[in-house]
Design an enzyme around this catalytic site. Structure first.
Site, PDB file in Angstrom:
ATOM      1  N   SER A 105       0.836  -1.204   0.000  1.00 24.42           N
ATOM      2  CA  SER A 105       0.000   0.000   0.000  1.00 24.42           C
ATOM      3  C   SER A 105       0.876   1.262   0.000  1.00 24.42           C
ATOM      4  O   SER A 105       1.674   1.451  -0.903  1.00 24.42           O
ATOM      5  CB  SER A 105      -0.958  -0.041   1.196  1.00 24.42           C
ATOM      6  OG  SER A 105      -1.898   1.005   1.137  1.00 24.42           O
ATOM      7  N   HIS A 110      -8.566  -4.406  -0.285  1.00 26.12           N
ATOM      8  CA  HIS A 110      -7.281  -3.775   0.003  1.00 26.12           C
ATOM      9  C   HIS A 110      -6.563  -4.421   1.183  1.00 26.12           C
ATOM     10  O   HIS A 110      -5.328  -4.473   1.203  1.00 26.12           O
ATOM     11  CB  HIS A 110      -7.494  -2.281   0.299  1.00 26.12           C
ATOM     12  CG  HIS A 110      -6.224  -1.502   0.367  1.00 26.12           C
ATOM     13  ND1 HIS A 110      -5.425  -1.280  -0.741  1.00 26.12           N
ATOM     14  CD2 HIS A 110      -5.589  -0.895   1.413  1.00 26.12           C
ATOM     15  CE1 HIS A 110      -4.361  -0.566  -0.381  1.00 26.12           C
ATOM     16  NE2 HIS A 110      -4.439  -0.323   0.911  1.00 26.12           N
ATOM     17  N   ASP A 165     -10.261  -4.141  -4.883  1.00 23.98           N
ATOM     18  CA  ASP A 165      -9.648  -3.195  -3.938  1.00 23.98           C
ATOM     19  C   ASP A 165     -10.488  -1.917  -3.889  1.00 23.98           C
ATOM     20  O   ASP A 165     -10.659  -1.228  -4.894  1.00 23.98           O
ATOM     21  CB  ASP A 165      -8.220  -2.870  -4.386  1.00 23.98           C
ATOM     22  CG  ASP A 165      -7.400  -2.179  -3.310  1.00 23.98           C
ATOM     23  OD1 ASP A 165      -7.959  -1.311  -2.613  1.00 23.98           O
ATOM     24  OD2 ASP A 165      -6.203  -2.492  -3.179  1.00 23.98           O
TER      25      ASP A 165
END
Length: 290
Positions: free
Chosen positions: A172, A266, A237
Protein backbone atom coordinates in the site's frame (compact mmCIF):
# COMPACT_ATOMS: atom_id res chain seq x y z
CA UNK A 1 -6.68 6.67 2.58
CA UNK A 2 -9.02 9.15 4.19
CA UNK A 3 -12.48 9.97 2.85
CA UNK A 4 -12.31 13.67 1.99
CA UNK A 5 -14.95 15.82 0.35
CA UNK A 6 -14.47 17.14 -3.17
CA UNK A 7 -13.93 20.67 -1.86
CA UNK A 8 -11.29 19.45 0.60
CA UNK A 9 -9.50 17.58 -2.18
CA UNK A 10 -9.59 20.64 -4.42
CA UNK A 11 -8.13 22.72 -1.60
CA UNK A 12 -5.34 20.21 -1.10
CA UNK A 13 -4.38 20.13 -4.75
CA UNK A 14 -4.76 23.85 -5.39
CA UNK A 15 -3.39 25.51 -2.26
CA UNK A 16 0.34 25.41 -1.46
CA UNK A 17 2.21 23.67 0.04
CA UNK A 18 0.40 21.00 -1.95
CA UNK A 19 2.60 17.87 -1.87
CA UNK A 20 2.99 17.81 1.91
CA UNK A 21 -0.70 18.40 2.52
CA UNK A 22 -1.73 15.77 0.01
CA UNK A 23 0.55 13.24 1.68
CA UNK A 24 -0.56 13.98 5.23
CA UNK A 25 -4.27 14.23 4.47
CA UNK A 26 -4.66 11.37 2.02
CA UNK A 27 -2.08 8.85 3.14
CA UNK A 28 -0.84 8.92 6.70
CA UNK A 29 -2.89 7.55 9.59
CA UNK A 30 -0.38 6.52 12.28
CA UNK A 31 -2.13 4.47 14.97
CA UNK A 32 -1.57 4.89 18.69
CA UNK A 33 1.70 2.99 19.30
CA UNK A 34 1.22 -0.69 20.06
CA UNK A 35 4.72 -1.23 21.44
CA UNK A 36 7.72 0.27 23.16
CA UNK A 37 11.40 -0.56 22.80
CA UNK A 38 13.06 -1.41 26.11
CA UNK A 39 16.85 -1.37 26.56
CA UNK A 40 18.57 -4.34 28.17
CA UNK A 41 20.94 -3.95 31.13
CA UNK A 42 23.91 -3.24 28.87
CA UNK A 43 21.95 -0.62 26.94
CA UNK A 44 23.20 -2.08 23.66
CA UNK A 45 20.08 -3.99 22.64
CA UNK A 46 16.41 -3.11 22.67
CA UNK A 47 13.56 -5.52 23.27
CA UNK A 48 10.09 -5.33 21.79
CA UNK A 49 7.50 -4.74 24.49
CA UNK A 50 4.00 -5.17 23.06
CA UNK A 51 1.01 -3.39 24.55
CA UNK A 52 -2.45 -4.91 24.89
CA UNK A 53 -3.37 -3.18 21.61
CA UNK A 54 -1.01 -5.40 19.65
CA UNK A 55 -2.57 -8.29 17.76
CA UNK A 56 -0.23 -10.96 19.08
CA UNK A 57 1.83 -11.76 22.17
CA UNK A 58 4.97 -13.86 21.85
CA UNK A 59 6.81 -16.55 23.71
CA UNK A 60 10.34 -15.87 24.97
CA UNK A 61 11.72 -18.02 22.16
CA UNK A 62 9.90 -16.01 19.51
CA UNK A 63 11.05 -12.74 21.05
CA UNK A 64 14.65 -13.96 20.95
CA UNK A 65 14.36 -14.08 17.15
CA UNK A 66 13.57 -10.35 17.04
CA UNK A 67 16.25 -7.68 17.23
CA UNK A 68 15.14 -4.06 17.54
CA UNK A 69 17.14 -0.85 17.39
CA UNK A 70 16.88 2.83 16.48
CA UNK A 71 18.66 4.50 13.59
CA UNK A 72 18.80 8.11 12.45
CA UNK A 73 17.62 9.37 9.07
CA UNK A 74 19.09 12.14 6.94
CA UNK A 75 16.18 14.33 8.10
CA UNK A 76 17.26 13.95 11.74
CA UNK A 77 14.48 11.60 12.84
CA UNK A 78 15.12 8.41 14.79
CA UNK A 79 13.22 5.46 13.38
CA UNK A 80 12.50 2.09 14.96
CA UNK A 81 13.84 -0.95 13.09
CA UNK A 82 13.13 -4.65 13.54
CA UNK A 83 15.12 -7.60 12.21
CA UNK A 84 13.31 -10.94 12.40
CA UNK A 85 15.39 -14.09 11.95
CA UNK A 86 12.70 -16.33 10.53
CA UNK A 87 14.82 -18.97 8.86
CA UNK A 88 18.42 -20.02 9.68
CA UNK A 89 19.22 -20.88 6.04
CA UNK A 90 17.40 -17.97 4.38
CA UNK A 91 19.12 -16.64 1.27
CA UNK A 92 16.96 -13.52 1.08
CA UNK A 93 15.83 -10.80 3.47
CA UNK A 94 12.66 -8.83 2.84
CA UNK A 95 13.06 -5.08 3.36
CA UNK A 96 9.41 -4.65 4.29
CA UNK A 97 7.64 -1.25 4.16
CA UNK A 98 4.24 -1.72 5.78
CA UNK A 99 0.84 -0.20 5.07
CA UNK A 100 -0.82 2.88 6.43
CA UNK A 101 -2.62 2.52 9.74
CA UNK A 102 -0.29 -0.01 11.42
CA UNK A 103 3.05 -0.03 13.22
CA UNK A 104 5.73 -2.63 13.92
CA UNK A 105 3.84 -3.98 16.93
CA UNK A 106 0.88 -4.90 14.77
CA UNK A 107 2.95 -6.05 11.81
CA UNK A 108 5.01 -8.39 13.96
CA UNK A 109 1.97 -10.68 14.16
CA UNK A 110 2.15 -11.00 10.37
CA UNK A 111 5.91 -11.53 10.33
CA UNK A 112 5.99 -14.03 13.20
CA UNK A 113 2.53 -15.02 14.41
CA UNK A 114 1.31 -15.91 10.92
CA UNK A 115 4.79 -16.93 9.84
CA UNK A 116 5.34 -14.96 6.61
CA UNK A 117 9.13 -15.25 6.81
CA UNK A 118 9.30 -18.93 7.75
CA UNK A 119 6.73 -19.89 5.13
CA UNK A 120 8.66 -18.33 2.26
CA UNK A 121 12.12 -18.97 3.80
CA UNK A 122 13.11 -15.31 4.17
CA UNK A 123 14.28 -13.18 7.05
CA UNK A 124 12.46 -9.85 7.48
CA UNK A 125 13.79 -6.37 8.14
CA UNK A 126 11.07 -3.81 8.78
CA UNK A 127 10.89 -0.29 10.17
CA UNK A 128 8.39 2.34 11.28
CA UNK A 129 8.02 5.55 9.32
CA UNK A 130 8.70 8.87 11.01
CA UNK A 131 5.79 9.56 13.35
CA UNK A 132 4.77 5.89 13.58
CA UNK A 133 5.29 3.61 16.59
CA UNK A 134 8.48 4.51 18.45
CA UNK A 135 9.85 6.59 15.57
CA UNK A 136 10.23 10.33 16.05
CA UNK A 137 9.19 13.14 13.70
CA UNK A 138 6.15 13.47 11.49
CA UNK A 139 5.03 11.39 8.50
CA UNK A 140 5.69 13.28 5.26
CA UNK A 141 6.56 12.22 1.75
CA UNK A 142 10.15 13.44 2.08
CA UNK A 143 10.54 11.67 5.42
CA UNK A 144 9.20 8.49 3.84
CA UNK A 145 12.10 8.43 1.39
CA UNK A 146 14.64 9.29 4.10
CA UNK A 147 13.21 6.55 6.32
CA UNK A 148 13.72 3.75 3.79
CA UNK A 149 17.20 5.06 2.93
CA UNK A 150 18.16 4.78 6.60
CA UNK A 151 16.67 1.30 6.77
CA UNK A 152 18.57 0.24 3.63
CA UNK A 153 21.87 1.48 5.07
CA UNK A 154 21.22 -0.21 8.44
CA UNK A 155 20.35 -3.50 6.78
CA UNK A 156 23.56 -3.47 4.77
CA UNK A 157 25.97 -2.17 7.41
CA UNK A 158 24.61 -3.68 10.61
CA UNK A 159 23.92 -7.14 9.16
CA UNK A 160 26.24 -7.20 6.16
CA UNK A 161 23.45 -8.18 3.77
CA UNK A 162 24.29 -7.54 0.13
CA UNK A 163 21.82 -5.94 -2.29
CA UNK A 164 21.57 -9.15 -4.31
CA UNK A 165 20.12 -10.82 -1.21
CA UNK A 166 17.52 -8.14 -0.49
CA UNK A 167 13.92 -8.28 -1.73
CA UNK A 168 12.33 -4.85 -1.47
CA UNK A 169 8.71 -5.37 -0.39
CA UNK A 170 6.15 -2.56 -0.16
CA UNK A 171 2.50 -2.77 0.84
CA UNK A 172 0.00 0.00 0.00
CA UNK A 173 1.60 3.32 1.07
CA UNK A 174 4.76 1.27 1.63
CA UNK A 175 5.07 0.85 -2.14
CA UNK A 176 5.97 4.56 -2.34
CA UNK A 177 9.35 4.36 -0.55
CA UNK A 178 9.91 0.89 -2.02
CA UNK A 179 9.58 2.08 -5.62
CA UNK A 180 11.72 5.14 -4.91
CA UNK A 181 14.52 3.01 -3.40
CA UNK A 182 14.32 0.32 -6.08
CA UNK A 183 14.54 2.97 -8.82
CA UNK A 184 17.91 4.02 -7.38
CA UNK A 185 19.42 0.72 -6.20
CA UNK A 186 19.36 -2.72 -7.76
CA UNK A 187 18.30 -5.60 -5.52
CA UNK A 188 17.34 -9.26 -5.86
CA UNK A 189 13.72 -8.34 -6.59
CA UNK A 190 10.85 -6.00 -5.80
CA UNK A 191 7.38 -6.98 -4.57
CA UNK A 192 4.60 -4.39 -4.73
CA UNK A 193 1.48 -5.34 -2.76
CA UNK A 194 -1.64 -3.23 -3.53
CA UNK A 195 0.43 -0.39 -5.04
CA UNK A 196 -0.72 3.08 -6.06
CA UNK A 197 0.30 4.97 -9.20
CA UNK A 198 0.21 8.42 -7.53
CA UNK A 199 -1.70 10.33 -4.89
CA UNK A 200 -3.72 12.37 -7.35
CA UNK A 201 -4.70 9.31 -9.37
CA UNK A 202 -6.12 7.74 -6.20
CA UNK A 203 -8.13 10.88 -5.41
CA UNK A 204 -9.10 11.58 -9.03
CA UNK A 205 -9.17 8.29 -11.00
CA UNK A 206 -9.50 10.01 -14.37
CA UNK A 207 -6.13 11.77 -14.01
CA UNK A 208 -4.01 10.95 -17.07
CA UNK A 209 -0.70 12.70 -16.34
CA UNK A 210 1.48 13.57 -13.38
CA UNK A 211 1.26 17.18 -12.27
CA UNK A 212 4.08 18.98 -10.45
CA UNK A 213 2.05 19.02 -7.23
CA UNK A 214 1.18 15.31 -7.31
CA UNK A 215 2.45 13.17 -4.43
CA UNK A 216 3.86 9.64 -4.51
CA UNK A 217 4.51 9.41 -8.29
CA UNK A 218 5.20 5.66 -8.49
CA UNK A 219 3.98 5.65 -12.09
CA UNK A 220 6.91 7.85 -13.16
CA UNK A 221 9.56 5.94 -11.19
CA UNK A 222 8.71 2.29 -11.76
CA UNK A 223 10.18 2.18 -15.28
CA UNK A 224 13.59 2.98 -13.73
CA UNK A 225 13.61 -0.26 -11.70
CA UNK A 226 16.01 -2.79 -13.23
CA UNK A 227 15.27 -5.61 -10.75
CA UNK A 228 12.49 -8.18 -11.34
CA UNK A 229 9.14 -6.85 -10.13
CA UNK A 230 6.21 -8.90 -8.80
CA UNK A 231 2.94 -6.98 -8.45
CA UNK A 232 0.11 -8.27 -6.26
CA UNK A 233 -3.32 -6.62 -6.26
CA UNK A 234 -6.89 -7.53 -5.30
CA UNK A 235 -9.41 -7.12 -8.12
CA UNK A 236 -12.00 -5.61 -5.72
CA UNK A 237 -9.65 -3.20 -3.94
CA UNK A 238 -11.86 -0.45 -2.52
CA UNK A 239 -9.00 1.88 -1.50
CA UNK A 240 -6.51 1.70 -4.38
CA UNK A 241 -8.30 0.52 -7.49
CA UNK A 242 -7.07 -2.59 -9.27
CA UNK A 243 -6.28 -0.40 -12.30
CA UNK A 244 -3.27 1.02 -10.41
CA UNK A 245 -1.66 -2.41 -10.26
CA UNK A 246 -2.31 -2.97 -13.95
CA UNK A 247 -0.86 0.42 -14.93
CA UNK A 248 2.31 -0.16 -12.93
CA UNK A 249 2.71 -3.67 -14.34
CA UNK A 250 2.63 -2.25 -17.87
CA UNK A 251 5.46 0.19 -17.03
CA UNK A 252 7.88 -2.39 -15.56
CA UNK A 253 11.16 -3.16 -17.30
CA UNK A 254 11.35 -6.68 -15.86
CA UNK A 255 7.88 -7.75 -14.75
CA UNK A 256 7.24 -11.31 -13.65
CA UNK A 257 3.83 -12.97 -13.74
CA UNK A 258 1.64 -10.81 -11.47
CA UNK A 259 -0.86 -12.06 -8.92
CA UNK A 260 -4.32 -10.63 -9.43
CA UNK A 261 -6.34 -11.94 -6.48
CA UNK A 262 -9.91 -12.35 -7.68
CA UNK A 263 -12.40 -10.88 -5.21
CA UNK A 264 -9.80 -9.57 -2.76
CA UNK A 265 -9.99 -6.04 -1.34
CA UNK A 266 -7.28 -3.77 0.00
CA UNK A 267 -6.70 -5.38 3.40
CA UNK A 268 -7.33 -9.07 2.87
CA UNK A 269 -5.09 -10.16 -0.02
CA UNK A 270 -2.82 -12.12 2.32
CA UNK A 271 -5.78 -14.19 3.53
CA UNK A 272 -6.13 -15.85 0.13
CA UNK A 273 -4.19 -19.07 -0.36
CA UNK A 274 -2.66 -18.03 -3.67
CA UNK A 275 -0.85 -15.14 -1.94
CA UNK A 276 1.63 -17.33 -0.05
CA UNK A 277 1.83 -19.83 -2.89
CA UNK A 278 2.83 -17.11 -5.35
CA UNK A 279 5.47 -15.73 -2.95
CA UNK A 280 6.92 -19.20 -2.36
CA UNK A 281 7.14 -19.87 -6.08
CA UNK A 282 8.74 -16.50 -6.75
CA UNK A 283 11.37 -16.77 -4.00
CA UNK A 284 12.26 -20.44 -4.20
CA UNK A 285 11.98 -21.07 -7.95
CA UNK A 286 11.79 -18.00 -10.16
CA UNK A 287 14.54 -15.88 -8.57
CA UNK A 288 16.96 -18.77 -8.99
CA UNK A 289 16.47 -18.68 -12.76
CA UNK A 290 16.26 -14.92 -13.32
Amino acid sequence: MNNLSFSELCCLFCCPPCPGKIASKLAFLPPDPTYTLMCDESGSRRHLNLSERADWQYSSREKDAIECFMTRTSKGNRIACMFVRCSPNAKYTLLFSHGNAVDLGQMSSFYIGLGLGSRINCNIFSYDYSGYGASSGKPTEKNLYADIDAAWVALRTRYGIRPENVIIYGQSIGTVPSVDLAARYESAAVILHSPLTSGMRVAFPDTKKTYCFDAFPNIDKISKITSPVLIIHGTEDEVIDFSHGLALFERCQRPVEPLWVEGAGHNDVELYGQYLERLKQFVSQELVNL
